[in-house]
Design a protein around this motif. Sequence first.
Motif, mmCIF file in Angstrom:
data_model
loop_
_atom_site.group_PDB
_atom_site.id
_atom_site.type_symbol
_atom_site.label_atom_id
_atom_site.label_comp_id
_atom_site.label_asym_id
_atom_site.label_seq_id
_atom_site.Cartn_x
_atom_site.Cartn_y
_atom_site.Cartn_z
ATOM 1 N N ALA A 144 51.789 43.875 39.644
ATOM 2 C CA ALA A 144 51.916 43.112 40.887
ATOM 3 C C ALA A 144 50.712 43.327 41.800
ATOM 4 N N VAL A 145 50.258 44.573 41.886
ATOM 5 C CA VAL A 145 49.084 44.880 42.709
ATOM 6 C C VAL A 145 47.866 44.135 42.175
ATOM 7 N N TRP A 146 47.693 44.119 40.849
ATOM 8 C CA TRP A 146 46.543 43.423 40.262
ATOM 9 C C TRP A 146 46.623 41.922 40.539
ATOM 10 N N LEU A 147 47.794 41.338 40.387
ATOM 11 C CA LEU A 147 47.948 39.901 40.605
ATOM 12 C C LEU A 147 47.673 39.517 42.055
ATOM 13 N N ASP A 148 47.983 40.405 43.006
ATOM 14 C CA ASP A 148 47.756 40.122 44.423
ATOM 15 C C ASP A 148 46.320 40.420 44.859
ATOM 16 N N SER A 149 45.542 41.035 43.969
ATOM 17 C CA SER A 149 44.173 41.402 44.324
ATOM 18 C C SER A 149 43.237 40.201 44.163
ATOM 19 N N GLU A 150 41.947 40.463 44.373
ATOM 20 C CA GLU A 150 40.932 39.430 44.184
ATOM 21 C C GLU A 150 40.555 39.264 42.719
ATOM 22 N N ALA A 151 41.060 40.144 41.843
ATOM 23 C CA ALA A 151 40.643 40.144 40.434
ATOM 24 C C ALA A 151 40.918 38.823 39.706
ATOM 25 N N PRO A 152 42.079 38.179 39.886
ATOM 26 C CA PRO A 152 42.298 36.915 39.169
ATOM 27 C C PRO A 152 41.266 35.843 39.485
ATOM 28 N N ALA A 153 40.677 35.874 40.678
ATOM 29 C CA ALA A 153 39.704 34.847 41.060
ATOM 30 C C ALA A 153 38.491 34.858 40.141
ATOM 31 N N ARG A 154 38.196 36.027 39.560
ATOM 32 C CA ARG A 154 37.064 36.138 38.634
ATOM 33 C C ARG A 154 37.209 35.168 37.472
ATOM 34 N N TRP A 155 38.439 34.882 37.081
ATOM 35 C CA TRP A 155 38.682 34.050 35.907
ATOM 36 C C TRP A 155 39.035 32.606 36.263
ATOM 37 N N CYS A 156 39.238 32.337 37.525
ATOM 38 C CA CYS A 156 39.519 30.961 37.956
ATOM 39 C C CYS A 156 38.203 30.241 38.223
ATOM 40 N N ASP A 157 37.461 30.046 37.156
ATOM 41 C CA ASP A 157 36.111 29.510 37.259
ATOM 42 C C ASP A 157 35.748 28.849 35.930
ATOM 43 N N PRO A 158 35.210 27.631 35.947
ATOM 44 C CA PRO A 158 34.895 26.928 34.692
ATOM 45 C C PRO A 158 33.942 27.700 33.785
ATOM 46 N N LYS A 159 32.941 28.380 34.365
ATOM 47 C CA LYS A 159 31.997 29.126 33.535
ATOM 48 C C LYS A 159 32.673 30.296 32.838
ATOM 49 N N ALA A 160 33.560 30.965 33.549
ATOM 50 C CA ALA A 160 34.285 32.078 32.936
ATOM 51 C C ALA A 160 35.175 31.586 31.799
ATOM 52 N N ARG A 161 35.802 30.450 31.976
ATOM 53 C CA ARG A 161 36.682 29.909 30.936
ATOM 54 C C ARG A 161 35.869 29.474 29.712
ATOM 55 N N ALA A 162 34.683 28.918 29.932
ATOM 56 C CA ALA A 162 33.812 28.564 28.809
ATOM 57 C C ALA A 162 33.379 29.812 28.056
ATOM 58 N N GLN A 163 33.182 30.899 28.769
ATOM 59 C CA GLN A 163 32.823 32.183 28.173
ATOM 60 C C GLN A 163 33.961 32.702 27.294
ATOM 61 N N VAL A 164 35.194 32.545 27.758
ATOM 62 C CA VAL A 164 36.368 32.959 26.976
ATOM 63 C C VAL A 164 36.404 32.214 25.650
ATOM 64 N N ARG A 165 36.221 30.934 25.720
ATOM 65 C CA ARG A 165 36.295 30.110 24.507
ATOM 66 C C ARG A 165 35.163 30.446 23.529
ATOM 67 N N GLU A 166 33.986 30.716 24.024
ATOM 68 C CA GLU A 166 32.874 31.062 23.145
ATOM 69 C C GLU A 166 33.115 32.414 22.464
ATOM 70 N N ALA A 167 33.662 33.370 23.196
ATOM 71 C CA ALA A 167 33.979 34.671 22.603
ATOM 72 C C ALA A 167 35.031 34.519 21.504
ATOM 73 N N TRP A 168 36.026 33.659 21.750
ATOM 74 C CA TRP A 168 37.018 33.379 20.694
ATOM 75 C C TRP A 168 36.326 32.770 19.471
ATOM 76 N N ARG A 169 35.429 31.808 19.684
ATOM 77 C CA ARG A 169 34.778 31.140 18.552
ATOM 78 C C ARG A 169 34.003 32.131 17.699
ATOM 79 N N GLN A 170 33.369 33.092 18.328
ATOM 80 C CA GLN A 170 32.565 34.056 17.596
ATOM 81 C C GLN A 170 33.407 35.086 16.852
#
Length: 405
Positions: A359-385
């Motif tokens: 709950a503390v993590w979800l309420d922090s600023e940490a999720p914002a790191r992943w709410c970003d198109p570039k970060a999501r493209a990075q996730v998909r590329e790591a999966w592909r590799q």
Amino acid sequence: MKELWLFSRQYPTGRGEVFLSTALEVWRSCFSSIRIFPMYAGEGRVEPPEGVSVEHLWTEEEAYQPISLTASLGRFPEIMALARRRGDGRFTNPGSIGQAQNHARQLLRKADAVQRQLMSRYDPERVVMLSVWMEDWVNVLGLVKQRVPGMHFATLAHGWDLFEQRRAEGVIPYRAAQLEWADMVCCIARHGKAYLEARHPQHAARLFHTPLGTPDRGVAPWAPDPVLRVVSSAYLRPPKRVQDIAAALRLVKRPMHWTHFGDGEGRAELERAIKDLPGHVTVQLMGHVEHGELMRFYREQAVDLFLHLSAQEGVPVSMMEAASFGIPLVANDVGGVGEVLSPDTGTLLPADTSADALAVWLDSEAPARWCDPKARAQVREAWRQGFEAGANFSRLAGLLSEHQR
């Protein structure tokens, strides 16, 4: 090309071998033909890919039947020798002797059926044999191998069929024998391979790391939203800790929407747990859905994070699937989770992360790191590799063909 003889637990029935549908699509181009031999029947059914045949070596009723008592009398030394292998040369307690003998008689009946129905068609120059799990098919094929000179087979090894601490009794029956019988043990996780190497170093040359994979089904849609949208997918049973996600959402202060896929024995408890969630948290319990429906959800719905909080894991295919759509992952560091979840794919939480800490993590600023198109493209590329199905399952097919000859 060689034929593939695949020995499954239940596939194409049951729900625990969904990854085989993906593997078979790849393997159709790697082998001249594929034949599947299920040991048991399960609930539900999927259609195997075109050209893949399913053959039953016994009926559903016969799956648990031992050789007859009359036959057992003449094969008593064989039964006792096999029963002793169950506990690596000893019986774990006096009460287990009868159980070990009965199971040995079941294995012998299956081994007899395999030898009678399949071995006349077996040629190591043209047939590759693979057990989907490191369990009873390995025991059965190991018995047949002792009777058929030149026979070779391999087995996959996942989680509950590999780690002895996951069993209530703390041991896996026939484990030492299985490592002697199988020519190759294909561990889907690096930590699984390391586990066996540490405990059975004499068999290290037979151990291989062969990760699973998921197909490319496209990119999930996404746009920013004031509500944090999380999804999870797991059976509702205690080791998956889905109730702890509900407990965390009871504490969060930010607007959230949680969608969970999966059903099981904990459904009623989970329904009670979400009744008193705060008004800024909404929940959808999707229950059990067909795999295609889950993939369609990812392809059509915007999801910010895939959330996984489990007490034990192998290498979760559910996480690979989410990452393939570009959905960032948040999970605790158990089993092989860290082999899918890297700094490029999401946030790895401590293994003992509590509902309060989540709950503390979800309420922090940490999720914002992943709410970003570039970060999501990075996730998909790591999966592909690391976890693209075509590459990983083709590599496994090549290993099997190379080493079984």
